[in-house]
Motif scaffolding. Sequence first.
Motif, PDB file in Angstrom:
ATOM      1  N   ARG A  64       0.823  -1.200   0.000  1.00  0.00           N
ATOM      2  CA  ARG A  64       0.000   0.000   0.000  1.00  0.00           C
ATOM      3  C   ARG A  64       0.864   1.260   0.000  1.00  0.00           C
ATOM      4  O   ARG A  64       0.425   2.324  -0.448  1.00  0.00           O
ATOM      5  N   ARG A  65       2.103   1.150   0.465  1.00  0.00           N
ATOM      6  CA  ARG A  65       3.004   2.304   0.564  1.00  0.00           C
ATOM      7  C   ARG A  65       4.215   2.140  -0.344  1.00  0.00           C
ATOM      8  O   ARG A  65       5.299   2.623  -0.043  1.00  0.00           O
ATOM      9  N   HIS A  66       4.023   1.460  -1.459  1.00  0.00           N
ATOM     10  CA  HIS A  66       5.139   1.203  -2.365  1.00  0.00           C
ATOM     11  C   HIS A  66       5.788   2.518  -2.813  1.00  0.00           C
ATOM     12  O   HIS A  66       5.122   3.528  -3.004  1.00  0.00           O
ATOM     13  N   GLY A  67       7.091   2.480  -2.931  1.00  0.00           N
ATOM     14  CA  GLY A  67       7.845   3.659  -3.328  1.00  0.00           C
ATOM     15  C   GLY A  67       8.269   4.540  -2.174  1.00  0.00           C
ATOM     16  O   GLY A  67       9.019   5.496  -2.364  1.00  0.00           O
ATOM     17  N   ARG A  68       7.794   4.241  -0.954  1.00  0.00           N
ATOM     18  CA  ARG A  68       8.133   5.054   0.214  1.00  0.00           C
ATOM     19  C   ARG A  68       8.881   4.223   1.248  1.00  0.00           C
ATOM     20  O   ARG A  68       8.600   3.045   1.423  1.00  0.00           O
ATOM     21  N   ILE A  69       9.815   4.861   1.934  1.00  0.00           N
ATOM     22  CA  ILE A  69      10.469   4.192   3.045  1.00  0.00           C
ATOM     23  C   ILE A  69       9.477   4.104   4.203  1.00  0.00           C
ATOM     24  O   ILE A  69       8.847   5.088   4.566  1.00  0.00           O
TER      25      ILE A  69
END
Length: 235
Positions: A171-176
């Motif tokens: 759900r938070r792909h691309g974010r640390i």
Amino acid sequence: MSKLDLVVGFLEDDPDQASLVAHWLEEAGYTPRLYRSVNEFRRRQGAEAIDLLLLDWMLPDGVGPDLVSWVRSSANASLPIIFLTARSTEADLVRGLESGGDDYMVKPARRGELLARVGAAFRRVGIDGRGTDPIDLPPYTVDARRRRIAFDDVEVELTQREFDLAVFLFRRHGRIVGREALLENVWNLGASVSTRTLDTHVSRLRKKLELNGEHGWRLVAIYQHGYRLEQVGVS
């Protein structure tokens, strides 16, 4: 509410405004998380994960556009951001959007409009207003409602904890996503869980879903921060 509900951060130093908007968000099924200053927001980002940011323009220790520029240059480059401010000139709107904002609302806030814009912002990044739509990141499909994850249309068997971890990261792909945020949201706040347990679950998830970059996605450790599910070849 489920630990996997969407979290809306709200950066606002007026306590009455913050309380009102938080109440609206809770009624709509979101989990609000309030911040009173730029420094507080930046300090807490390593330990918390938010899925959308609402923010005022004038803050005790900075201005909204500067913070948005910082967010866009950091690990949260894909985070949906909406300005909620009393500043109403065209020049302000342009500056807010050019700094990296996705939307711009002028106070006083109206409940229906605010919730509609929040929902629209979530749809633009591929999830519905409650985070229950399937997440489609070919060749992966994650269906949180049915608790099913498929790789090339073949269901992958995961433990309950592995599945919750996968949903949180996809759900938070691309974010640390910070270690503290993962432990709080996947293992529950206050749970006595070692970071080694987290690392072991991440390793198992990476192996079961083949998140090594060969299929377009990889799950990587970010030194002293946490983990990021990233698309290969996309910065």
